[in-house]
Write an enzyme that holds these catalytic residues in place. Structure first.
Site, short mmCIF file in Angstrom:
data_model
loop_
_atom_site.label_atom_id
_atom_site.label_comp_id
_atom_site.label_asym_id
_atom_site.label_seq_id
_atom_site.Cartn_x
_atom_site.Cartn_y
_atom_site.Cartn_z
N HIS A 1 3.72 -4.23 -20.39
CA HIS A 1 4.30 -3.22 -19.50
C HIS A 1 3.92 -1.79 -19.93
CE1 HIS A 1 7.75 -2.59 -16.42
NE2 HIS A 1 6.86 -1.61 -16.35
N LEU B 1 0.85 -1.20 0.00
CA LEU B 1 0.00 0.00 0.00
C LEU B 1 0.89 1.25 0.00
CD1 LEU B 1 -3.17 0.32 0.10
CD2 LEU B 1 -2.85 1.08 2.45
N GLU C 1 11.12 -9.68 -19.71
CA GLU C 1 10.58 -8.73 -20.69
C GLU C 1 11.65 -8.37 -21.70
OE1 GLU C 1 8.93 -5.38 -18.62
OE2 GLU C 1 7.74 -6.64 -17.29
N ARG D 1 6.28 -5.62 -10.64
CA ARG D 1 7.42 -6.15 -11.39
C ARG D 1 7.24 -7.65 -11.52
NH1 ARG D 1 8.28 -1.80 -13.00
NH2 ARG D 1 10.11 -0.47 -12.70
N ILE E 1 1.12 4.01 -5.33
CA ILE E 1 0.22 3.46 -6.35
C ILE E 1 -0.81 2.53 -5.70
CG2 ILE E 1 0.11 1.96 -8.39
CD1 ILE E 1 2.90 3.10 -9.17
N ASP F 1 0.80 -7.00 -16.23
CA ASP F 1 1.41 -5.96 -17.06
C ASP F 1 2.93 -6.11 -17.08
OD1 ASP F 1 1.37 -3.53 -18.60
OD2 ASP F 1 2.02 -2.42 -16.83
N SER G 1 1.34 -4.41 4.13
CA SER G 1 2.45 -3.46 4.12
C SER G 1 3.30 -3.80 5.33
CB SER G 1 1.96 -2.02 4.24
OG SER G 1 1.76 -1.46 2.98
P1 NAP Z 1 6.11 3.09 -3.19
O1 NAP Z 1 5.24 4.24 -2.87
O2 NAP Z 1 7.53 3.13 -2.78
O3 NAP Z 1 5.39 1.79 -2.59
C1 NAP Z 1 6.05 0.62 -2.54
C2 NAP Z 1 5.35 -0.42 -1.70
O4 NAP Z 1 6.26 -1.51 -1.61
C3 NAP Z 1 5.04 0.03 -0.28
O5 NAP Z 1 3.80 -0.47 0.11
C4 NAP Z 1 6.14 -0.60 0.52
O6 NAP Z 1 5.74 -1.07 1.78
C5 NAP Z 1 6.45 -1.85 -0.26
N1 NAP Z 1 7.82 -2.30 0.03
C6 NAP Z 1 8.97 -1.64 -0.18
N2 NAP Z 1 10.01 -2.40 0.20
C7 NAP Z 1 9.50 -3.56 0.67
C8 NAP Z 1 10.06 -4.73 1.21
N3 NAP Z 1 11.39 -4.87 1.36
N4 NAP Z 1 9.24 -5.74 1.60
C9 NAP Z 1 7.89 -5.61 1.47
N5 NAP Z 1 7.30 -4.50 0.95
C10 NAP Z 1 8.09 -3.49 0.56
O7 NAP Z 1 6.15 2.79 -4.74
P2 NAP Z 1 5.04 3.16 -5.85
O8 NAP Z 1 5.31 4.50 -6.39
O9 NAP Z 1 3.70 2.86 -5.29
O10 NAP Z 1 5.44 2.09 -6.98
C11 NAP Z 1 5.35 0.71 -6.70
C12 NAP Z 1 5.97 -0.10 -7.81
O11 NAP Z 1 5.10 -0.13 -8.94
C13 NAP Z 1 7.27 0.47 -8.40
O12 NAP Z 1 8.38 0.18 -7.60
C14 NAP Z 1 7.34 -0.17 -9.76
O13 NAP Z 1 8.06 -1.37 -9.68
C15 NAP Z 1 5.86 -0.47 -10.07
N6 NAP Z 1 5.41 0.31 -11.23
C16 NAP Z 1 5.01 -0.33 -12.35
C17 NAP Z 1 4.57 0.40 -13.45
C18 NAP Z 1 4.11 -0.28 -14.70
O14 NAP Z 1 4.25 0.28 -15.78
N7 NAP Z 1 3.51 -1.45 -14.61
C19 NAP Z 1 4.57 1.79 -13.42
C20 NAP Z 1 4.98 2.42 -12.24
C21 NAP Z 1 5.40 1.68 -11.14
P3 NAP Z 1 5.56 -0.17 3.07
O15 NAP Z 1 4.18 0.39 2.89
O16 NAP Z 1 5.67 -1.16 4.15
O17 NAP Z 1 6.63 0.87 3.04
#
Ligand code: NAP
Length: 312
Positions: free
Chosen positions: A278, A151, A260, A231, A154, A255, A173
């Site tokens: 993607h 959470l 990839e 990912r 995104i 996605d 989370s």
């Molecule tokens: P974010 O705000 O940093 O959120 C990341 C989430 O991952 C948080 O809930 C965080 O948990 C959790 N997390 C981080 N490190 C962790 C760990 N070691 N173990 C367990 N949970 C962990 O990132 P965001 O901006 O939402 O983006 C999330 C991801 O979406 C990106 O990193 C990217 O890979 C992916 N993405 C994909 C696309 C696409 O085109 N499909 C586009 C954009 C992004 P906590 O809440 O506990 O901190």
């Protein structure tokens, strides 16, 4: 000689801006750094990076004066952050500006797979509609129990959208976000047990590799759907494929993939999967905003200022 390398398959508009604003030297791939002369490599202080793999410590070592890596994208698992830290290299990314697009797509994917929209279109295009019985009944999405694995920025946008579909929101989370009416789980398996469908929005990278394990898939069960916009690395892909093929999971909407742009060919034979190449942030508006943020970070760093969106 160029101080900035623009590494990756940039859209024309971004490639042009990087050339105009920073006289950046374009390279298709991080592996191409090795092909530059030692003189060229010595001059480089910044890399504007776009890609899903390759910005390794070994590449950093080929650029002895590298100080900044500005990533095009919020996910920076392609960059060895520990390696950058060890070398004093600042890294930035492009968060928030893509939240809407990725969250919109995740919700669309969840509806699409519950209603089997992709398969229905394939069926119709194949001329099946006029031939016989109607397309089989599918399943209602509104009101289901949905788990958000991660959470973050995104994940929160996805959950907010899904709440409007009267879904019950559960999430995993590392800490309780204390959102009234939503249920926190401190373990992905417990989350999967509690919900009907699972949407993955966790970061990629070594700490989360395979976090959606065979156990999580089993806990979700044969009526469950997995949506992944995070990912490919976060899912045990073999376990996922095995479960989808055997009907131990109702469906998946994906996605992102491990390999990839050449996903495991087993995916292409599945009728219970929605597959996208993607495209989470792939709108003109959002990609423009990402490019602008990447270049603002680069300008700030080169001017000795704090970047807008630092990673380290
Ligand atoms: P974010 O705000 O940093 O959120 C990341 C989430 O991952 C948080 O809930 C965080 O948990 C959790 N997390 C981080 N490190 C962790 C760990 N070691 N173990 C367990 N949970 C962990 O990132 P965001 O901006 O939402 O983006 C999330 C991801 O979406 C990106 O990193 C990217 O890979 C992916 N993405 C994909 C696309 C696409 O085109 N499909 C586009 C954009 C992004 P906590 O809440 O506990 O901190």
């Amino acid at each position: 000689m160029a101080k900035v390398l623009a590494i990756g398959p940039y859209a024309d508009i971004d490639a042009q801006a990087l050339r105009d604003d920073f006289a950046a030297l374009p390279l298709a791939d991080a592996a191409d750094v090795a092909g530059l002369s030692a003189d060229q490599r010595d001059k480089v202080v910044a890399v504007a990076f776009l890609g899903h793999k390759g910005m390794s410590a070994a590449v950093m070592d080929q650029l002895p004066n590298l100080r900044f890596i500005t990533n095009f994208g919020v996910g920076y698992d392609a960059i060895d952050i520990a390696g950058a830290d060890a070398r004093g290299i600042r890294v930035t990314n492009t968060p928030n500006v893509l939240n809407d697009d990725v969250a919109d797509l995740a919700v669309a994917m969840l509806i699409s797979e519950n209603r089997r929209m992709s398969a229905a279109e394939t069926w119709m295009r194949a001329g099946e509609w006029a031939k016989g019985p109607e397309y089989p009944l599918q399943r209602k999405m509104s009101g289901r129990k949905v788990g958000i694995l991660g959470l973050g920025r995104i994940g929160r946008e996805i959950a907010d959208r899904l709440a409007a579909f009267r879904t019950q929101i559960h999430y995993f989370s590392r800490s309780d976000k204390q959102v009234a009416g939503w249920t926190w789980h401190d373990d992905p398996v417990a989350l999967a047990h509690a919900v009907d469908d699972l949407v993955i929005a966790v970061v990629g990278g070594p700490d989360t590799t395979g976090i959606v394990s065979a156990k999580v898939i089993k806990a979700l069960g044969p009526d469950g759907i997995i949506v992944n916009i995070a990912r490919g690395s976060v899912i045990d892909e073999t376990a996922l494929l095995d479960a989808l093929e055997a009907g131990r999971l109702r469906g998946a909407a994906l996605d992102v993939f491990l390999n990839e742009p050449r996903p495991d060919p087993r995916f292409f034979a599945l009728k219970n999967a929605t597959l996208l190449p993607h495209v989470g942030s792939a709108t003109q508006e959002t990609r423009r905003a990402m490019g602008e943020l990447q270049r603002r970070n680069l300008r700030l760093l080169l001017d000795g200022e704090q970047p807008e969106t630092p990673v380290n």
